[in-house]
Motif scaffolding. Structure first.
Motif, PDB file in Angstrom:
ATOM      1  N   ARG A  19       0.888  -1.256   0.057  1.00 18.58           N
ATOM      2  CA  ARG A  19      -0.011   0.134   0.134  1.00 18.58           C
ATOM      3  C   ARG A  19       0.687   1.102  -0.140  1.00 18.58           C
ATOM      4  NH1 ARG A  19      -2.659  -3.026   4.079  1.00 18.58           N
ATOM      5  NH2 ARG A  19      -4.122  -3.931   3.650  1.00 18.58           N
ATOM      6  N   ALA A  20       1.999   1.166   0.729  1.00 15.99           N
ATOM      7  CA  ALA A  20       2.777   2.356   0.959  1.00 15.99           C
ATOM      8  C   ALA A  20       3.486   2.551  -0.513  1.00 15.99           C
ATOM      9  CB  ALA A  20       4.050   2.110   1.904  1.00 15.99           C
ATOM     10  N   GLU A  22       2.373   1.775  -3.509  1.00 17.18           N
ATOM     11  CA  GLU A  22       1.412   2.225  -4.437  1.00 17.18           C
ATOM     12  C   GLU A  22       1.188   3.601  -3.980  1.00 17.18           C
ATOM     13  OE1 GLU A  22      -3.293   1.724  -5.782  1.00 17.18           O
ATOM     14  OE2 GLU A  22      -2.524   0.714  -4.032  1.00 17.18           O
ATOM     15  N   TRP A  23       1.260   4.077  -2.972  1.00 16.66           N
ATOM     16  CA  TRP A  23       0.854   5.391  -2.401  1.00 16.66           C
ATOM     17  C   TRP A  23       2.190   6.366  -2.950  1.00 16.66           C
ATOM     18  CZ3 TRP A  23       3.339   9.013   0.694  1.00 16.66           C
ATOM     19  CH2 TRP A  23       2.867  10.258   1.239  1.00 16.66           C
ATOM     20  N   LEU A  24       3.388   6.011  -2.752  1.00 20.60           N
ATOM     21  CA  LEU A  24       4.491   6.743  -2.975  1.00 20.60           C
ATOM     22  C   LEU A  24       4.592   6.771  -4.749  1.00 20.60           C
ATOM     23  CD1 LEU A  24       7.132   5.229  -0.463  1.00 20.60           C
ATOM     24  CD2 LEU A  24       6.218   7.674  -0.698  1.00 20.60           C
ATOM     25  N   HIS A  26       2.298   7.515  -6.342  1.00 22.50           N
ATOM     26  CA  HIS A  26       1.423   8.535  -6.847  1.00 22.50           C
ATOM     27  C   HIS A  26       1.676   9.780  -6.158  1.00 22.50           C
ATOM     28  CE1 HIS A  26      -1.045   4.775  -8.066  1.00 22.50           C
ATOM     29  NE2 HIS A  26      -1.147   5.811  -8.965  1.00 22.50           N
ATOM     30  N   TYR A  27       2.591  10.019  -5.275  1.00 27.89           N
ATOM     31  CA  TYR A  27       2.880  11.035  -4.521  1.00 27.89           C
ATOM     32  C   TYR A  27       3.941  12.136  -5.370  1.00 27.89           C
ATOM     33  CZ  TYR A  27       4.532  14.015  -0.513  1.00 27.89           C
ATOM     34  OH  TYR A  27       4.840  14.820   0.189  1.00 27.89           O
TER      35      TYR A  27
END
Length: 50
Positions: A19-20, A22-24, A26-27
């Motif tokens: 999850r982290a 994937e978030w990174l 898009h960050y």
């Protein structure tokens, strides 16, 4: 608990890592950010049956 439980260890659920990541992905980094992140597992406590 692994083994006799005498050695304190902490684990990280690999789903959280996914999850982290994937978030990174898009960050958007700000110019002042270096993109280095630390991951911390949960704290463990040694305890006995005394």
């Amino acid at each position: 608990m692994i083994g006799s439980g005498e050695v304190p260890v902490s684990f990280i659920d690999t789903r959280d890592i996914g999850r982290a990541m994937e978030w990174l992905g898009h960050y958007e980094l700000k110019p002042s950010e270096d993109g280095i992140y630390l991951v911390k597992g949960f704290d463990t406590t040694c305890w006995s049956n005394h």
